[in-house]
Design a protein around this motif. Structure first.
Motif, PDB file in Angstrom:
ATOM      1  N   LYS B  13       0.707  -1.139   0.173  1.00  0.00           N
ATOM      2  CA  LYS B  13      -0.152  -0.112   0.024  1.00  0.00           C
ATOM      3  C   LYS B  13       0.849   1.396  -0.048  1.00  0.00           C
ATOM      4  O   LYS B  13       0.676   2.340  -1.003  1.00  0.00           O
ATOM      5  CB  LYS B  13      -0.823   0.104   1.155  1.00  0.00           C
ATOM      6  N   SER B  14       1.664   1.195   0.881  1.00  0.00           N
ATOM      7  CA  SER B  14       2.666   2.352   0.963  1.00  0.00           C
ATOM      8  C   SER B  14       3.498   2.684  -0.403  1.00  0.00           C
ATOM      9  O   SER B  14       3.776   3.736  -0.861  1.00  0.00           O
ATOM     10  CB  SER B  14       3.405   2.362   2.099  1.00  0.00           C
ATOM     11  N   THR B  15       3.707   1.452  -0.906  1.00  0.00           N
ATOM     12  CA  THR B  15       4.634   1.539  -1.979  1.00  0.00           C
ATOM     13  C   THR B  15       3.881   2.160  -3.201  1.00  0.00           C
ATOM     14  O   THR B  15       4.161   3.093  -3.885  1.00  0.00           O
ATOM     15  CB  THR B  15       4.965   0.104  -2.619  1.00  0.00           C
ATOM     16  N   VAL B  25       6.401   7.816   1.829  1.00  0.00           N
ATOM     17  CA  VAL B  25       6.245   7.206   3.130  1.00  0.00           C
ATOM     18  C   VAL B  25       7.080   5.969   3.338  1.00  0.00           C
ATOM     19  O   VAL B  25       7.474   5.415   2.353  1.00  0.00           O
ATOM     20  CB  VAL B  25       4.772   7.000   3.515  1.00  0.00           C
ATOM     21  N   HIS B  26       6.911   5.617   4.583  1.00  0.00           N
ATOM     22  CA  HIS B  26       8.077   4.198   4.971  1.00  0.00           C
ATOM     23  C   HIS B  26       7.552   3.078   4.306  1.00  0.00           C
ATOM     24  O   HIS B  26       6.368   2.774   4.600  1.00  0.00           O
ATOM     25  CB  HIS B  26       8.183   4.238   6.592  1.00  0.00           C
ATOM     26  N   VAL B  27       8.433   2.414   3.486  1.00  0.00           N
ATOM     27  CA  VAL B  27       8.009   1.118   3.243  1.00  0.00           C
ATOM     28  C   VAL B  27       8.800  -0.151   3.844  1.00  0.00           C
ATOM     29  O   VAL B  27       9.876   0.288   4.140  1.00  0.00           O
ATOM     30  CB  VAL B  27       8.246   0.917   1.728  1.00  0.00           C
ATOM     31  N   VAL B  33       3.850  -1.453   9.549  1.00  0.00           N
ATOM     32  CA  VAL B  33       4.765  -0.430   9.541  1.00  0.00           C
ATOM     33  C   VAL B  33       4.246   0.958   9.464  1.00  0.00           C
ATOM     34  O   VAL B  33       4.530   2.094   9.893  1.00  0.00           O
ATOM     35  CB  VAL B  33       5.601  -0.484   8.161  1.00  0.00           C
ATOM     36  N   THR B  34       2.970   1.122   8.845  1.00  0.00           N
ATOM     37  CA  THR B  34       2.184   2.014   8.722  1.00  0.00           C
ATOM     38  C   THR B  34       1.069   2.083   9.869  1.00  0.00           C
ATOM     39  O   THR B  34       0.259   1.163   9.859  1.00  0.00           O
ATOM     40  CB  THR B  34       1.458   2.510   7.314  1.00  0.00           C
ATOM     41  N   VAL B  35       1.196   3.021  10.818  1.00  0.00           N
ATOM     42  CA  VAL B  35      -0.031   3.056  11.705  1.00  0.00           C
ATOM     43  C   VAL B  35      -0.691   4.212  11.750  1.00  0.00           C
ATOM     44  O   VAL B  35      -1.902   4.244  12.640  1.00  0.00           O
ATOM     45  CB  VAL B  35       0.623   2.668  13.264  1.00  0.00           C
ATOM     46  N   VAL B  51      -5.584   8.608   0.486  1.00  0.00           N
ATOM     47  CA  VAL B  51      -5.571   8.476   1.954  1.00  0.00           C
ATOM     48  C   VAL B  51      -4.653   7.004   2.185  1.00  0.00           C
ATOM     49  O   VAL B  51      -5.339   6.244   2.037  1.00  0.00           O
ATOM     50  CB  VAL B  51      -6.666   8.557   2.626  1.00  0.00           C
ATOM     51  N   ASP B  52      -3.512   6.916   2.768  1.00  0.00           N
ATOM     52  CA  ASP B  52      -2.879   5.670   2.949  1.00  0.00           C
ATOM     53  C   ASP B  52      -3.294   5.282   4.217  1.00  0.00           C
ATOM     54  O   ASP B  52      -2.901   5.850   5.422  1.00  0.00           O
ATOM     55  CB  ASP B  52      -1.242   5.898   3.016  1.00  0.00           C
ATOM     56  N   LEU B  53      -4.241   4.286   4.582  1.00  0.00           N
ATOM     57  CA  LEU B  53      -4.505   3.636   5.718  1.00  0.00           C
ATOM     58  C   LEU B  53      -3.738   2.458   6.259  1.00  0.00           C
ATOM     59  O   LEU B  53      -2.927   1.927   5.550  1.00  0.00           O
ATOM     60  CB  LEU B  53      -5.991   3.240   5.664  1.00  0.00           C
TER      61      LEU B  53
END
Ligand SMILES: Nc1nc2c(ncn2[C@@H]2O[C@H](COP(=O)(O)OP(=O)(O)O)[C@@H](O)[C@H]2O)c(=O)[nH]1
Ligand SMILES: [Mg+2]
Lengths: 74, 664
Positions: B13-15, B25-27, B33-35, B51-53
């Motif tokens: 998702k972040s990628t 954003v961090h991958v 990893v994403t909170v 929106v990155d959830l």
């Protein structure tokens, strides 16, 4: 028999999850571990304390005490 | 226009987010990893935000970070949902997809990791997926960042089909329950379809009750109970949730059989994984292998032998001191600025910042290597290797991600504990994580080891890290035996496949850390250094005084004697520790300023050792304390998080002083 009785590469079907609290059952289910799912025993690690199983193409690591509560049938 | 990005953890998702929005954003190749959610605008689509959830397996939340997803779906306004799916794990991923399609909002399915699927010998028949699910869909490799893919996705997002909600053929008992709940919801005003909400309620989605104030909540819960009893009685499944789950699984299995097409016979990469795993997670060698890898990384970052980081730092130092500071000094003298202003600029600001910036190359090298490790999937194996160990101390298996994050910075580490569902276990992790040595403490270790223990640098630095880990573990044990009694820890980990990390992501991550470091140097450390220099050069008698008569000397000198038993009870060392609460790097800046560049003169080998031990464990920095306050929402635990580390640091440093006093 339960998951820990499977040998490496053996395939079985989950028949019940007994005695596992609700929250943890939900987490197991999130990863596809539920009755009638097919499991493959992939690896036993840490002197048989940890079990790596495959359910629906996902590799999951479980502790022995939790794995023992998952009943399976070959 | 707002689009929500939903998907399981670790599916890219972040990628994808970075790819579509040109952001960074961090991958990382492990779950959790994403909170937090992040928002950014979409390239090639004017006015659209993505929106990155956080990742979730399910619309119903089992922990706080997953709650964010439920909340967003229920209460926020959005124009569509983009569901990222890991094509190599379809059977698990599609459970979330089914739930989203049942919701019936405009959605788009992105089947990611096309390349990995191809390596396994499969492709997805996208047309068939579109036809069966009546939804926009595409198969891509987010990591390859193909321009056409981006354009196509952006254009499809603008024309999302309003999907008819997917309806599965659930058991008649469930259908009956759905109707009953649907009727009971008639008094509520809700933005999502009531039919969907009814199903979520039957599934046990507590978030629906938490985020919506339903009029007939009592009655609804009764119906759920009744349906559950009937399901079990009729032997449809072991639980209501299970019955729903099984229907979905059947649907998914059929879908996968139709749409996943084998194109090539390949030996599954799993067996490759197993061979490596057997070595890496070996009961005897697993932990030693981990330490050898870490030692190698610290050696390359800080050591002299093979020391890339150290080598770069030497040149950086020369550049800074012999050129930048030298010429700046010349320029000031030329302008006639001497005395007080010269001191403030050269000794205060340049000395303070320089003392920190010299560590920049080492930090970049360290984080570059840690990012490589993280990208391969090794960290999940470390969690496996460490599990037996961690569980003995009462840690939740999920604590491993926050602990690893803590080596970078304590603040995101504390936020990463949101993935821990159990409140007690979460607070336990929050309270103990500040003992993990964050990167801000590295300059302290760096400067003292280079002055006093040059030959043993890597070992001593690694030793300080191990000390931090040990104190974290023992504190967890202690808290577990006293206050947090009986929070049983569970371990359930998804093992990610090994992946070759992308140079681009890794470099970016290392540079991102470097940027933060420089930013901190330009703000906190700059201001801290200035204040400190001023306080140490102004006193009752005005400016340009003997530092021994400065305000700082008087204030810190008053507290300093409590550090006498540890061997560093002078005012300079004490002030540096106090100012370090602002940010840990400031300790080094302060020492540089107060000992006027000659830190070695202020310490003996023994007191240097006790000082770094104390500094590695004492009171967390302000940012951490504020995060603990906001994450625990408790003043009691916040106060505890300040006092407890101070006491522990004191006791440990005292022991070090006594024990090593025999040898040194
Ligand atoms: N092979 C391959 N790996 C990918 C692709 N997209 C993401 N990844 C990797 O998958 C892992 C998880 O990515 P991340 O974006 O952090 O996933 P998130 O947890 O869903 O946000 C990372 O190791 C990525 O490098 C892809 O298209 N192909
Ligand atoms: Mg992510």
């Amino acid at each position: 028999m339960n998951i820990t009785d499977l040998n490496k590469k053996e395939v079985a079907k989950i028949i019940s999850l007994s005695d596992i609290d609700k929250l943890f059952t939900k987490r197991l289910m999130d990863l596809g571990i539920y009755e009638s799912a097919t499991v493959v025993m992939l690896n036993k690690l840490s002197s048989n304390r940890l079990y790596i199983i495959e359910v629906d193409d996902v590799e999951i690591c479980l502790r022995k005490e939790d794995a023992e509560k998952i009943e399976v049938k070959k | 226009m707002i689009y929500l990005l939903a998907g399981n953890p670790n599916v890219g998702k972040s990628t994808f987010f970075n790819f579509m929005t040109q952001s960074h954003v961090h991958v990382g190749n492990y779950s959790g990893v994403t909170v937090e959610k992040r928002v950014h605008h979409v390239k090639h689509y004017e006015g659209a935000n993505l929106v990155d959830l956080p990742g979730t397996y399910n619309v119903s939340p089992s922990s706080q970070d997953e709650g964010i997803v439920t909340y967003s779906l229920l209460n926020e306004s959005y124009n569509g949902v983009v569901n990222i799916i890991d094509s190599t794990h379809l059977r698990r991923n599609l459970h979330l997809t089914v739930q989203l399609l049942e919701l019936g909002v405009p959605s788009m399915l992105v089947f990611n990791l096309k390349d990995a699927l191809k390596n396994n010998g499969y492709v997805i028949d996208i047309d068939k997926v579109k036809d069966r699910l009546k939804v926009n869909a595409i198969s891509i490799s987010a990591r390859d960042r193909q321009n056409e893919d981006q354009k196509q996705i952006a254009s499809e997002m603008q024309n999302l089909r309003i999907t008819k909600a997917l309806e599965l053929d659930y058991d008649p008992i469930i259908k009956w329950g759905l109707q009953r709940i649907h009727d009971l919801l008639r008094y509520d005003v809700i933005q999502v379809k009531k039919k969907w909400l009814a199903l979520q309620i039957l599934e046990g989605n507590e978030g629906t009750f938490k985020f919506l104030d339903l009029v007939k909540e009592e009655k609804i819960r009764e119906v759920v109970k009744e349906v559950e009893d009937r399901i079990i009685e009729a032997k449809v499944a072991f639980s209501l949730k299970g019955a729903i789950f099984n229907t979905r699984r059947e649907f998914i299995n059929n879908l996968v059989e139709e749409c996943l097409i084998k194109v090539e016979e390949k030996e599954h990469s799993k067996y490759f994984n197993q061979k490596i795993d057997r070595i890496i997670t070996h009961p005897k060698f697993g932990i030693p292998i981990f330490f050898i890898i870490m030692l190698a990384i610290y050696q390359v970052s800080f050591g002299t032998f093979l020391g890339v980081g150290n080598f770069l730092t030497t040149y950086f130092e020369i550049g800074w001191n012999d050129y930048l500071v030298y010429y700046l000094g010349q320029a000031l003298e030329f302008l006639g600025l001497t005395g007080f202003m010269y001191g403030l600029l050269i000794d205060g600001i340049m000395g303070g910042i320089g003392g920190i910036l010299v560590f920049l190359p080492q930090i970049i090298v360290l984080f570059f290597m840690l990012a490589v490790l993280e990208g391969t999937g090794y960290m999940a194996r470390v969690a496996i290797v460490m599990d037996r160990f961690l569980s003995k101390f009462g840690f939740n298996g999920k604590s491993i991600v926050p602990i690893i994050t803590g080596f970078g910075c304590t603040v995101p580490a504390i936020m990463a504990t949101r993935t821990i569902a159990d409140k007690k276990e979460r607070i336990l992790t929050i309270l103990t994580i500040p003992f993990i040595s964050c990167s801000a403490r590295l300059p302290i270790y760096g400067i003292f080891t280079s002055l006093f223990f040059d030959e043993y640098r890597a070992i001593i630095i690694l030793g300080l890290y191990l000390l931090g880990i040990m104190v974290t573990l023992l504190s967890a044990k202690f808290l577990n035996l006293t206050y947090f009694r009986g929070s049983g820890s569970k371990f359930l980990l998804e093992v990610p496949p090994y992946r070759i990390p992308q140079l681009r992501t890794i470099t970016y991550q290392a540079l991102e850390k470097a940027k933060r470091f420089v930013k901190k140097a330009g703000t906190f450390i700059l201001v801290g250094s200035m204040i400190l220099w001023l306080l140490s050069n102004i006193g009752m008698d005005g400016i340009n005084i003997n530092p021994e008569e400065s305000f700082l000397s008087n204030i810190a000198g008053f507290i300093a004697p409590i550090f006498n038993p540890l061997g560093f009870g002078d005012w300079q060392a004490t002030s540096s520790l106090i100012s370090g609460v602002l940010a840990k790097e400031v300790v080094v800046s302060s020492l540089n300023i107060l000992y006027v560049g000659d830190i070695a003169a202020g310490f003996t080998t023994l007191s240097a050792l006790t000082y770094i031990v104390f500094a590695s464990l004492y009171v967390p920095c302000i940012a951490t304390i504020a995060t603990i306050k906001s994450e625990t929402g408790s003043l009691k635990w916040t106060v505890f998080s300040v006092i407890y580390p101070f006491v522990i640091a004191y006791l440990v440093a005292l022991s070090v002083n006594l024990i090593f006093g025999i040898f040194l």
